[in-house]
Design an enzyme around this catalytic site. Structure first.
Site, PDB file in Angstrom:
ATOM      1  CG  HIS A   7      -0.788  -0.514   2.278  1.00 42.23           C
ATOM      2  ND1 HIS A   7      -0.209  -1.506   3.334  1.00 42.23           N
ATOM      3  CD2 HIS A   7       0.081   1.345   3.336  1.00 42.23           C
ATOM      4  CE1 HIS A   7       0.229  -0.595   4.001  1.00 42.23           C
ATOM      5  NE2 HIS A   7       1.025   0.237   4.709  1.00 42.23           N
ATOM      6  CG  HIS A  79       3.961   4.366   5.608  1.00 39.58           C
ATOM      7  ND1 HIS A  79       2.909   5.702   6.357  1.00 39.58           N
ATOM      8  CD2 HIS A  79       3.881   3.366   5.441  1.00 39.58           C
ATOM      9  CE1 HIS A  79       1.884   4.376   6.440  1.00 39.58           C
ATOM     10  NE2 HIS A  79       2.352   3.130   5.703  1.00 39.58           N
ATOM     11  CD  GLU A 130       4.041  -0.448   6.665  1.00 41.18           C
ATOM     12  OE1 GLU A 130       2.603   0.273   6.610  1.00 41.18           O
ATOM     13  OE2 GLU A 130       2.775  -0.687   7.829  1.00 41.18           O
TER      14      GLU A 130
HETATM   15 CO    CO Z   1       0.944   1.451   6.120  1.00 45.92          CO
END
Ligand code: CO
Length: 134
Positions: A7, A79, A130
């Site tokens: 994502h 992020h 991430e």
């Molecule tokens: Co995230």
């Protein structure tokens, strides 16, 4: 080491307004809000054919995205999340190469119930990264 983009996350000052924009203006499917007190955020996921967009709103005092929103009051890209097969192996390899892992360096449980880690943006061209084990 890196798999798919899981994502892309956008920090927003008003989650309900952001959901309305994605759902009503852009016509996307948006999940129900999920409070993640361990991460200091409330999240929804915009479901797309090839990935997801995570919309993040601060939750509680000391939210890790509060300072970000002070600098970017309208919101902004926060992020990018990449999938990895083995998060501990990925972490050890990154630490050995000099990259910094945020927090105490051990994975936390992310929004999908899977282990996640965050890597220092200064080590990755100014982008918070991430990693999620899938
Ligand atoms: Co995230």
């Amino acid at each position: 080491m890196l798999g798919r983009v899981n994502h892309i996350a956008i920090a927003v000052p008003d989650l309900a307004a952001a959901v309305a924009t994605y759902r009503d203006t852009l016509g996307a499917t948006v999940s129900k809000p999920q409070a993640l007190p361990d991460h200091g955020v409330t999240v929804v996921f915009v479901e797309l054919a090839n990935t997801k967009v995570e919309l993040l709103e601060p939750l509680g005092d000391g939210s890790p995205i509060a300072a970000f929103l002070e600098k970017a009051p309208a919101g902004g890209m926060h992020h990018i999340c990449y999938e990895v097969d083995d998060i501990l192996a990925a972490r050890d390899r990154l630490v050995a190469s000099g990259a910094r892992v945020l927090g105490d360096g051990s994975p936390k449980t992310g929004a999908h119930g899977k282990p996640v880690l965050f890597l220092h943006p200064k080590d990755f061209m100014g982008t918070l990264v991430e990693l999620e084990q899938v």
